[in-house]
Design an enzyme around this catalytic site. Structure first.
Site, PDB file in Angstrom:
ATOM      1  N   GLU A  69     -13.468 -87.853 -35.301  1.00 17.70           N
ATOM      2  CA  GLU A  69     -13.580 -87.334 -36.290  1.00 17.70           C
ATOM      3  C   GLU A  69     -14.546 -87.790 -37.415  1.00 17.70           C
ATOM      4  O   GLU A  69     -14.485 -89.093 -37.636  1.00 17.70           O
ATOM      5  CB  GLU A  69     -12.113 -87.082 -37.021  1.00 17.70           C
ATOM      6  N   GLY A 127      -8.358 -95.632 -41.998  1.00 22.86           N
ATOM      7  CA  GLY A 127      -6.986 -96.403 -41.575  1.00 22.86           C
ATOM      8  C   GLY A 127      -6.795 -96.123 -40.174  1.00 22.86           C
ATOM      9  O   GLY A 127      -6.171 -97.012 -39.525  1.00 22.86           O
ATOM     10  N   ALA A 128      -6.677 -94.748 -39.689  1.00 27.20           N
ATOM     11  CA  ALA A 128      -6.184 -94.472 -38.257  1.00 27.20           C
ATOM     12  C   ALA A 128      -6.625 -93.331 -37.866  1.00 27.20           C
ATOM     13  O   ALA A 128      -7.331 -92.165 -38.607  1.00 27.20           O
ATOM     14  CB  ALA A 128      -4.779 -94.596 -38.339  1.00 27.20           C
ATOM     15  N   MET A 129      -6.377 -92.767 -36.748  1.00 33.99           N
ATOM     16  CA  MET A 129      -6.885 -91.511 -36.287  1.00 33.99           C
ATOM     17  C   MET A 129      -5.854 -90.780 -35.326  1.00 33.99           C
ATOM     18  O   MET A 129      -5.416 -91.415 -34.266  1.00 33.99           O
ATOM     19  CB  MET A 129      -8.324 -91.619 -35.602  1.00 33.99           C
ATOM     20  N   GLU A 130      -5.662 -89.612 -35.592  1.00 31.98           N
ATOM     21  CA  GLU A 130      -4.498 -89.041 -34.791  1.00 31.98           C
ATOM     22  C   GLU A 130      -4.871 -88.277 -33.661  1.00 31.98           C
ATOM     23  O   GLU A 130      -4.277 -87.289 -33.037  1.00 31.98           O
ATOM     24  CB  GLU A 130      -4.143 -87.883 -35.753  1.00 31.98           C
ATOM     25  N   ASN A 131      -5.726 -88.756 -32.656  1.00 28.14           N
ATOM     26  CA  ASN A 131      -6.140 -88.190 -31.435  1.00 28.14           C
ATOM     27  C   ASN A 131      -4.916 -87.915 -30.602  1.00 28.14           C
ATOM     28  O   ASN A 131      -4.062 -88.483 -30.620  1.00 28.14           O
ATOM     29  CB  ASN A 131      -6.959 -89.236 -30.569  1.00 28.14           C
ATOM     30  N   GLU A 181      -0.243 -90.349 -38.807  1.00 25.35           N
ATOM     31  CA  GLU A 181      -1.042 -89.944 -37.618  1.00 25.35           C
ATOM     32  C   GLU A 181       0.149 -89.029 -36.687  1.00 25.35           C
ATOM     33  O   GLU A 181      -0.297 -88.208 -35.958  1.00 25.35           O
ATOM     34  CB  GLU A 181      -1.264 -91.177 -37.066  1.00 25.35           C
ATOM     35  N   GLU A 225      -4.827 -82.347 -43.824  1.00 29.36           N
ATOM     36  CA  GLU A 225      -4.602 -83.482 -44.565  1.00 29.36           C
ATOM     37  C   GLU A 225      -3.577 -83.585 -45.585  1.00 29.36           C
ATOM     38  O   GLU A 225      -2.928 -84.349 -45.808  1.00 29.36           O
ATOM     39  CB  GLU A 225      -6.125 -84.262 -45.023  1.00 29.36           C
TER      40      GLU A 225
HETATM   41  N1  ARG Z   1      -7.885 -87.858 -39.619  1.00 25.59           N
HETATM   42  C1  ARG Z   1      -7.753 -89.156 -40.036  1.00 25.59           C
HETATM   43  C2  ARG Z   1      -6.633 -89.233 -40.901  1.00 25.59           C
HETATM   44  O1  ARG Z   1      -6.389 -88.756 -41.679  1.00 25.59           O
HETATM   45  C3  ARG Z   1      -9.071 -89.675 -40.715  1.00 25.59           C
HETATM   46  C4  ARG Z   1     -10.328 -89.901 -40.006  1.00 25.59           C
HETATM   47  C5  ARG Z   1     -11.570 -89.888 -40.792  1.00 25.59           C
HETATM   48  N2  ARG Z   1     -12.599 -90.388 -40.304  1.00 25.59           N
HETATM   49  C6  ARG Z   1     -13.677 -90.305 -40.706  1.00 25.59           C
HETATM   50  N3  ARG Z   1     -14.674 -90.884 -39.716  1.00 25.59           N
HETATM   51  N4  ARG Z   1     -14.320 -89.660 -41.314  1.00 25.59           N
HETATM   52  O2  ARG Z   1      -5.974 -90.419 -40.822  1.00 25.59           O
HETATM   53 ZN    ZN Z   2      -4.586 -87.565 -41.753  1.00 21.56          ZN
END
Ligand code: ARG
Ligand code: ZN
Length: 881
Positions: free
Chosen positions: A128, A268-272, A305, A327
């Site tokens: 993302e 911070g983190a990523m919701e894959n 996440e 978000e």
């Molecule tokens: N979807 C992720 C979250 O809300 C954020 C990732 C954003 N990463 C980026 N490279 N823009 O936790």
């Molecule tokens: Zn998020």
């Protein structure tokens, strides 16, 4: 607005793709420098699209090895490569066909940390928003949903772990010391939710039984030996899964849920799907190394996440303009979760402080944008507190407007109607309208109009007629809104507080729609008459911070003091106290600037004293009250011609005064507060520590007793106390021997723990005054500093530019030059983090002339740099526009 170089993407230009991808088969042959990616795409031309319409796939820094359609290699005149991808113009007549693409990528050279990259010798992905195109050519847009099957092949010794989304369907050994695993994710998903991790980590395992009886394996992967430090994250995950079932009816939908913690991560983190990837600082915790704030962050981000599995993954976004759809809603959900796990009012106060510290200045400055932007040139620059935090406030306002029950019905409808969709904000709003019958047309302006609305309030009590009148006028000033501003629908929660502190009743109301305790402000001006109000009330407005607005009530200090003591809404009490303190702090700043002596008002001190001694109040709440508005809060309130040195001096003197006045009680309370031993990270104990450590800072102010802080430091049995004591020492007595000793003890104790060392860097970066820059420069040259690690860069340079107003805004402008040079240097490595760093200068126009001239000069010189990334250029151009 000035026109920008580079191509802007516009919301109004959205159109559905000409092609769909029904199925993706990916095969990775992992190698540190030369990873081969084979992608087989089952393509389908969309209905109504002309035969032979060119197929344009995104690609970024890829080496194309081969490309074939239906097993026939494409000749070179069949496609065209560009810096952004590939355009294929020789397509079969059939509406379905397979496209096979082989690319070669270099994960080791990937310092942008987007796409496939290396971290601590492992392989990891971040896709993302647009990272997947750095892995293979693809329709890398969130409205292309596809079923992924992924085969990963790598060295058995160095990468024993091969992970991707969904379920593992096959694995085995291969020749040459290699092995493979195959993962299949049955849920169609956009490419930004793809993830791969390959490497060598330890695992903490648990299980969760969903309410319909599905057995889910839970796995959290961390560095070997650190498994016990993932226990709190696991506990948070299980509580999140349960909460989402109970509160939102959302159940997990795969047999396994994995989290991988890595040390190099942009955000911070990523919701894959099924495989969250986390910045390890939001996973690892134990009392020795994590503060209470770290624990709270872990709980919140694990929940965030996980909650994305429904709000983000099952229902995703049609395009990146809709980012707040997932978000804003998911932040709102994680806030509600934390409020349920902890103290709701304390949580709300912390949220509002954060919103004002980050979102309000963004909305008031040159980087302002609507919650749903209409244009961008680099989407990574729109992962902002406006999209996230203001987006969450908007969801909260929906709930205030339609009520708890209405909110529940609307969300149920949203899940039912849009499961499997790539949806829009209009879809979301429609669910609220259809489920509740509410007309939300005017309310939806919150998504489109940038800027923080202001409410001007006047009140009047007519004793003879027992009538209380409230005049409310709304206005919106924004640096980026051009043309007409339309009045918004602002829900204002209120109470008419009588002389005894209870809310007064009224017999009727005219002039606005008032439902329950909410005034619906919809017009530019309202004159609201409450009839039958028996005594003269003080109005409490914006209880619970029911809308993200600023408010100027015309009222006397005595009324604020009254509300600070008597409002039955804890948030509003804190707010009244903060407003009272803010008036003082502004006056004091003014006095410092005009060479007058600073006086703190006895009224403020008395109230703080009462709060300090009131044991019926939660310790965490008392700590928040005693902290007073920050230097940045004061700067924001002053708004223009800001002199950070004057603010610092004024605030220090007021705090010194208060501390001296209350010293005896501070000391008695400090002695009496006993946080549980051994350490427990729950909210109650955290609150006690927070109050005790806030008091420590005040005592040291009043007495200069550095010894006390040094003792607090060495007696600490947990990181909260240790780090707080170290801050008191460093920020209040930077030159003391005790401070040097504590800093060195801390460094020696945690040199091998990067997450803890980040605190060591951050604390030193925030030591106020003219010497800060040299200190930060020195630290940036030390061996333990790395420009390639985002956490380290943020800890040192981010803390300096955002958390050290006097040091960064040194009157000779060297702080600005330093930040611009640091940004230029980082831009060659990691543009996304560089762009984030330079946003620290977005409010440069508000500084007093000398400083703003220096800031402008530094920004312009950065902009003239030859090779700027699109990320940094976009921020600079908007900042200077
Ligand atoms: N979807 C992720 C979250 O809300 C954020 C990732 C954003 N990463 C980026 N490279 N823009 O936790
Ligand atoms: Zn998020």
């Amino acid at each position: 607005m000035r026109t920008q170089t580079g191509t802007a993407i516009l919301l109004e230009d959205y159109r559905p793709s000409d092609y769909q991808i029904d199925k993706v088969d990916l095969a990775f042959s992992l190698d540190a420098q030369e990873t081969l990616v084979t992608s087989i795409l089952s393509m389908r031309r969309a209905e109504g699209v002309a035969e032979g319409a060119p197929l344009v796939l995104h690609g970024d820094e890829l080496e194309l090895v081969s490309i074939a359609i239906n097993d026939t290699a494409l000749s070179e005149d069949g496609y065209e490569l560009s810096a952004d991808g590939i355009s294929i113009n020789k397509l079969p007549a059939n509406d379905v066909f397979t496209l096979k693409i082989v690319t070669r990528i270099n994960p080791t050279a990937n310092k942008k940390l987007m796409g496939l990259y290396r971290t601590s010798g492992n392989f990891c992905t971040q896709c993302e928003a647009e990272g997947f195109r750095r892995i293979t050519y693809y329709l890398d847009r969130p409205d292309i949903l596809s079923v992924f099957t992924v085969r990963i092949e790598g060295d058995s010794k160095t990468v024993p772990l091969l992970l991707s989304n969904g379920n593992c369907t096959d694995k085995g050994a291969l020749e040459n010391g290699r092995h493979f695993a195959v993962w299949h994710d049955p849920h169609p998903k956009p490419a930004y939710l793809f993830a791969l991790f390959a490497g060598d980590l330890g695992v903490l395992k648990d299980r969760f039984k969903t309410r319909s009886g599905r057995d889910v394996t839970l796995e959290i992967y961390v560095e070997h030996g650190k498994e016990p430090r993932a226990a709190y994250a696991m506990d948070s995950l299980i509580r999140s899964m349960k909460w989402d079932e109970e509160v939102y009816g959302c159940e997990y939908d795969l047999d396994i849920f994995m989290i991988v913690a890595v040390s190099d991560f942009n955000m911070g983190a990523m919701e894959n799907k099924g495989l969250n990837v986390f910045n390890d600082k939001y996973v690892l915790a134990d009392p020795e190394t994590a503060t209470d704030q770290d624990y709270a962050n872990i709980e919140a981000i694990i929940a965030h996440e996980y909650f994305h599995n429904w709000t983000g993954n099952r229902i995703t976004c049609r395009d990146w303009f809709q980012l707040c759809l997932k978000e804003g809603l998911t932040v709102y959900r994680d806030h509600s979760f934390s409020a349920d796990m902890r103290s709701a009012p304390v949580k709300r106060i912390a949220e509002v402080r954060g919103l004002r510290a980050h979102q309000f200045p963004e909305d008031a400055g040159p980087l302002a944008h609507p919650v749903r932007p209409r244009r961008y040139s680099e989407i990574n620059n729109f992962y902002t507190s406006t999209v996230y935090e203001k987006g969450s406030e908007v969801v909260g306002m929906f709930k205030t407007i339609v009520g708890e029950e209405g909110y529940k019905r609307a969300l149920d409808l949203y899940f039912e109607r849009h499961d499997g969709d790539a949806a829009t904000i209009e879809d979301f709003i429609k669910c609220f309208e259809d489920a509740t019958g509410a007309d939300l047309k005017q309310f939806s302006l919150w998504y489109d109009q940038a800027g923080t609305p202001n409410l001007a309030i006047e009140t009047n009590y007519d004793e003879a007629h027992k009538r209380f009148t409230v005049n409310i006028a709304q206005s919106l000033k924004s640096s980026v809104v051009t043309g007409d501003v339309e009045p918004m629908h602002i829900p204002v929660r209120f109470g008419l507080v009588g002389p005894q502190g209870n809310d007064l009743a009224y017999s009727g109301v005219t002039g606005a729609d008032v439902t329950g305790d909410v005034i619906h402000v919809r017009e530019p001006k309202h004159s609201i008459h409450f009839e039958g109000v028996e005594q003269e009330p003080v109005i409490s407005l914006l209880r619970g911070f029911s809308a993200p607005v600023t408010i100027i009530p015309e009222r006397a200090d005595s009324e604020l003091a009254f509300l600070a003591r008597h409002d039955n809404d804890e948030f509003a009490r804190w707010e009244a106290l903060s407003s009272l303190a803010m008036r003082q702090l502004r006056q004091a700043t003014h006095d410092v600037e005009s060479g007058k002596a600073v006086k703190s008002s006895p009224e403020l001190t008395t109230i703080l004293y009462e709060i300090l001694s009131d044991e019926t109040l939660e310790p965490a709440y008392r700590a928040l009250c005693l902290s007073l508005p920050s230097e940045a809060d004061i700067a924001r309130e002053i708004g223009s011609d800001i002199n950070p040195d004057a603010i610092y001096t004024a605030r220090s003197q007021i705090l010194d005064d208060i501390a001296k006045e209350c010293l005896a009680t501070l000391q008695a309370t400090y002695a009496k507060l006993n946080p549980a031993k051994p350490f427990v990270p729950d909210a109650t104990s955290a609150g006690i520590r927070s109050l005790r450590n806030t008091i420590l800072g005040l005592i040291v102010r009043a007495t200069g007793d550095v010894e006390l802080a040094a003792k607090h430091f060495s007696n600490a049995d947990n990181m909260t106390d240790r780090a707080d004591a170290l801050s008191v020492l460093a920020l209040q007595a930077p030159d003391a021997e005790e401070t040097a000793l504590a800093l060195e003890t801390f460094r020696a104790g945690y040199a091998d723990n990067p997450i803890v060392m980040d605190k060591w860097f951050a604390i030193q970066a925030m030591i106020p005054g003219g010497g800060a820059l040299e200190r930060v420069e020195q630290l940036s040259k030390s061996d333990s500093f790395s420009w390639e690690n985002p956490n380290r860069v943020r800890a040192l340079i981010g803390s300096f530019s955002v958390g050290n107003p006097t040091g960064f805004n040194r009157a000779d402008g060297v702080g600005y030059r330093f930040l611009c040079d640091a940004t230029a240097r980082l831009d060659d490595i990691n543009p996304q983090v560089a762009a984030r760093l330079i946003t620290a200068m977005r409010s440069w126009r508000n500084l007093e002339k000398k400083r703003s001239d220096f800031a402008l000069e530094a920004l312009k010189s950065l902009l003239s740099k030859e090779k700027l990334s699109r990320d940094v250029r976009d921020i600079l151009e908007r900042t200077l526009a």
